[in-house]
Design a protein around this motif. Structure first.
Motif: not given
Length: 510
Positions: A254, A282-283, A285-287, A291
């Motif tokens: 990350s 946001n990215e 969290k998305r990956f 989450k």
């Protein structure tokens, strides 16, 4: 970069003045960033006059060190008292403050420090390898391109530096008018001087910057002097500062991803650390496979935004050094610092002044690494800074404003310029205008004017046709149009998505 330049770079970096500038830049940046209400832009604007009497390498290295360190410093108060020291640290407060409530404040600060160090270093390496080849594009620039790139710089800052695009552009126009004060370069006639000899040389850039960014902020803080500031409890910084191996294994991907995102966002003119940190968050969290843990005190929710916002710094310096386009309000002030040293962005920075430019880039890499070392060693000390009273800070900042404004030309008139622009900056902030476009107008206005006048002479008859026969000019015109209308398109897209979401929820309920 050949062996001769490399030798000069090493010699420059090993000088006492540069080493001192690095330490002062990192320390000063962390301290200013940790103080709620004080920003990286304000710090750089306040210390630009100090660099006037320094060697170019030492002065510019100190400013870039302050830039990246202030963004990290903002995470300290964001994590521990839920009060972001800088706008770029707002995303870090979501999970960072929750970790503090769990008694893991020290670990959150440690993770923020490591992430900021990695993000800054990655972006600095991108600056080292991407800037030189990109600077060659500027060799194809002539008067028409310089006019259009100045207009492009004004539109992107004007449309993204303020909540209202109209207010941002209006501030840019004000800057253009201020930049026109003084003797006309081509005709030699004074403009807007009202008979004042002091105005014939124009409005001094540094006192104007100090007034708009620093003095105005002191005025804003003076309004909040009666409000109590949150204090950091001793328990918040208890425990280990460094995360363990298992925790670091969960976040390193990350961190690298967010570092890349931050570098790219920084290269987009008009985008800053606040945008980079939210995109990084946001990215991540998305990956993420977890989450649901984001926002509850999850360590990845600290690592992602912190690596992204510090990666923005190196990315923002790429368009600044190669094309003279500031990637953020802070780099707009840095552009003023470059010009004070007699350095013009473009290919010459990497040829004629290569020893200075590469020294500053390598100094930026060292500053990013030094930030990590100093941040980890002094974490428990730096947290105390965010509790310093405005009563103590205000007179110190005002004193620095006055001394810095006077020191450039040893002229009391510049002090009055700083005071006037401080008042202007205060009312601008109160009415929703951002001061960054004003400074951009002052810097880019003369460049645009000279470019337009020379273009008219070169075109002879049809100026518009002349522009559209030059490929780079066409690209710059297209980018300018896109930058003007992109905020409106983005607002429409967000509104449409919000309406679709509301319709979906209503359908589920029914």
């Amino acid at each position: 970069m050949n062996a001769e330049i490399l030798g000069q770079v090493i010699q420059n970096l090993l000088s006492f003045q540069t080493i001192l500038a690095l330490f002062l830049g990192v320390f000063g940046g962390i301290i200013i960033g940790a103080l709620p209400g004080l920003s990286a832009t304000m710090a750089v604007a306040l210390l630009v006059p100090v660099t006037f009497g320094m060697e170019p390498v030492a002065g510019l290295t100190m400013l870039t060190a302050i830039y990246t360190s202030a963004l990290y410093g903002g995470s300290i108060s964001a994590i521990l008292i839920h009060t972001p020291g800088t706008p770029a640290s707002a995303a870090s407060s979501l999970d960072g403050y929750q970790m503090t409530l769990k008694g893991q404040g020290a670990k959150a600060i440690g993770m923020a420090t490591i992430s900021s160090m990695i993000g800054g270093t990655v972006s600095a390496l991108a600056l080292l390898f991407l800037a030189p080849p990109l600077s060659k594009i500027s060799l194809a620039f002539s008067a028409p391109e310089y006019f259009l790139i100045a207009v492009f710089g004004l539109t992107i800052i004007g449309s993204l530096a303020a909540k209202s695009m109209v207010k941002g552009l209006a501030a840019g126009v004000i800057g253009l008018l201020i930049g026109a004060i003084g003797v006309d370069i081509l005709t030699g006639y004074p403009r807007f001087t009202f008979g004042s000899m002091s105005l014939e040389s124009g409005i001094a850039l540094v006192p104007a910057m100090i007034g708009l960014f620093s003095l105005s902020q002191v005025m804003i803080q003076a309004e909040n002097r009666g409000k109590k500031r949150k204090k950091i409890s001793a328990d918040a910084m208890s425990g280990k500062v460094l995360p363990n191996k298992k925790e670091f294994k969960t976040v390193w991907v990350s961190i690298l991803r967010s570092s890349g995102i931050g570098t790219f966002v920084g290269m987009l003119p008009g985008a800053g650390g606040d945008i980079g940190s939210w995109v990084g968050y946001n990215e991540a969290k998305r990956f993420s496979k977890n989450k649901e843990k984001f926002g509850t005190g999850y360590i990845e929710g600290v690592a992602a935004p912190e690596s992204a916002n510090n990666a923005v710094t190196g990315g923002a310096l790429i368009p600044l050094l190669t094309l003279g386009i500031p990637g953020s309000s802070t780099t707009a002030v840095l552009l003023g610092g470059l010009m004070i040293q007699g350095l013009v962005p473009g290919h010459e920075l990497f040829t004629t002044h290569a020893n200075i430019t590469y020294s500053v880039i390598f100094g930026f890499i060292i500053a990013s690494l030094l930030l990590g070392v100093i941040g980890l060693l002094g974490a428990r000390f730096f947290v105390k800074i965010s509790g310093v009273s405005e009563k103590l800070l205000a007179p110190i900042i005002i004193g620095l404003c006055v001394v810095g404004s006077y020191a450039i030309n040893n002229n009391i008139f510049d002090v009055w310029v700083m005071v006037v622009f401080g008042v202007i900056g205060y009312f601008m902030r109160k009415t929703g205008f951002h001061p960054a476009p004003v400074i951009l107008g002052m810097i880019l206005g003369p460049i645009a004017e000279n470019g337009l006048r020379q273009s008219m002479l070169m075109a002879k008859t049809d100026l518009l046709t002349y522009y559209f026969t030059r490929p780079i000019s066409v690209v710059l015109i297209a980018l300018t149009v896109i930058s003007l209308f992109s905020p409106l398109v983005m607002k429409w897209w967000e509104k449409r998505n919000a309406n679709n979401l509301d319709d979906g929820q209503e359908t589920k309920i029914s």
